[in-house]
Motif scaffolding. Structure first.
Motif, mmCIF file in Angstrom:
data_model
loop_
_atom_site.group_PDB
_atom_site.id
_atom_site.type_symbol
_atom_site.label_atom_id
_atom_site.label_comp_id
_atom_site.label_asym_id
_atom_site.label_seq_id
_atom_site.Cartn_x
_atom_site.Cartn_y
_atom_site.Cartn_z
ATOM 1 N N ASN A 1 7.960 7.323 7.339
ATOM 2 C CA ASN A 1 6.603 7.114 7.859
ATOM 3 C C ASN A 1 5.824 8.409 8.026
ATOM 4 N N SER A 2 6.276 9.473 7.341
ATOM 5 C CA SER A 2 5.470 10.698 7.326
ATOM 6 C C SER A 2 5.711 11.409 5.996
ATOM 7 N N GLY A 3 4.797 12.309 5.665
ATOM 8 C CA GLY A 3 4.976 13.078 4.438
ATOM 9 C C GLY A 3 4.481 12.348 3.201
ATOM 10 N N LYS A 4 5.179 12.504 2.114
ATOM 11 C CA LYS A 4 4.747 11.988 0.806
ATOM 12 C C LYS A 4 4.554 10.476 0.791
ATOM 13 N N LEU A 5 3.416 10.071 0.197
ATOM 14 C CA LEU A 5 3.161 8.637 0.058
ATOM 15 C C LEU A 5 3.732 8.149 -1.273
ATOM 16 N N TYR A 6 4.654 7.204 -1.201
ATOM 17 C CA TYR A 6 5.202 6.555 -2.398
ATOM 18 C C TYR A 6 4.430 5.258 -2.603
ATOM 19 N N SER A 7 3.873 5.089 -3.798
ATOM 20 C CA SER A 7 3.101 3.873 -4.082
ATOM 21 C C SER A 7 4.054 2.680 -4.245
ATOM 22 N N PHE A 8 3.478 1.497 -4.204
ATOM 23 C CA PHE A 8 4.256 0.277 -4.437
ATOM 24 C C PHE A 8 5.020 0.382 -5.759
ATOM 25 N N ASN B 1 0.818 -1.217 0.000
ATOM 26 C CA ASN B 1 0.000 0.000 0.000
ATOM 27 C C ASN B 1 0.850 1.265 0.000
ATOM 28 N N GLY B 2 2.133 1.107 -0.228
ATOM 29 C CA GLY B 2 3.035 2.254 -0.283
ATOM 30 C C GLY B 2 3.653 2.580 1.068
ATOM 31 N N LEU B 3 4.560 3.528 1.040
ATOM 32 C CA LEU B 3 5.246 3.952 2.269
ATOM 33 C C LEU B 3 5.406 5.463 2.222
ATOM 34 N N ARG B 4 5.378 6.069 3.385
ATOM 35 C CA ARG B 4 5.533 7.534 3.432
ATOM 36 C C ARG B 4 6.972 7.912 3.751
ATOM 37 N N PHE B 5 7.396 8.984 3.066
ATOM 38 C CA PHE B 5 8.717 9.540 3.359
ATOM 39 C C PHE B 5 8.816 10.956 2.819
ATOM 40 N N SER B 6 9.270 11.866 3.654
ATOM 41 C CA SER B 6 9.676 13.206 3.217
ATOM 42 C C SER B 6 10.874 13.578 4.072
#
Ligand code: SF4
Ligand code: SF4
Length: 137
Positions: free
Chosen positions: A117-124, A8-13
């Motif tokens: 685990n915060s910010g922009k969501l990167y899709s699979f 389901n993607g992961l968040r990172f900024s």
């Protein structure tokens, strides 16, 4: 293929805290593309980049660091002074194979990085693309 934990993607900024640029003996490996990018950034030749900012570590070309372990391009209060031209290793973090091996591996890296685990969501799909092709921005 087994279901991956980041389906389901992961968040990172990046918060630009600089923690990952200040790891004593933390090695930043360089590709030919990295050298070219840094040379263009400073308007230098590849040879000048080699001699000013890098050294050999066995068969690899790596970035120099200051005596306190900070990356040669890290500046207190400014962060990475070549951010737009930073090496592939830096641009693809935290989407490295070792961090994507398992949820535990990801969480363990996230404990050291406030941007995960915060910010922009990167899709699979985006994560898989970074794993296979690197990252342009
Ligand atoms: S530790 Fe994470 S948030 Fe801090 S500079 Fe590195 S990638 Fe960015
Ligand atoms: S090149 Fe920039 S982003 Fe990479 S470790 Fe050095 S200061 Fe950090």
């Amino acid at each position: 293929m087994d279901e991956v934990f980041y389906k389901n993607g992961l968040r990172f900024s990046c918060q630009k805290c600089g923690k990952c640029c200040r790891i004593p003996n933390g090695i930043v490996y360089l590709t030919e593309k990295d050298i070219k990018r840094i040379a263009e950034f400073f308007d230098l030749s590849g040879e000048e980049v080699f001699s000013r900012f890098t050294h050999r570590e066995h068969k690899y070309r790596v970035l120099n660091e200051f005596s306190n372990g900070d990356c040669i391009f890290f500046r207190e209060g400014k962060g990475c002074i070549i951010y737009s031209a930073r090496p592939e290793q830096c641009r693809t973090f935290p989407f490295w194979r070792q961090n994507l091996r398992s949820q535990i591996a990801w969480d363990s890296a996230a404990a050291e990085c406030p941007g995960m685990n915060s910010g922009k969501l990167y899709s699979f799909e985006e994560i898989e693309k970074i794993l296979s092709n690197g990252k342009d921005t």
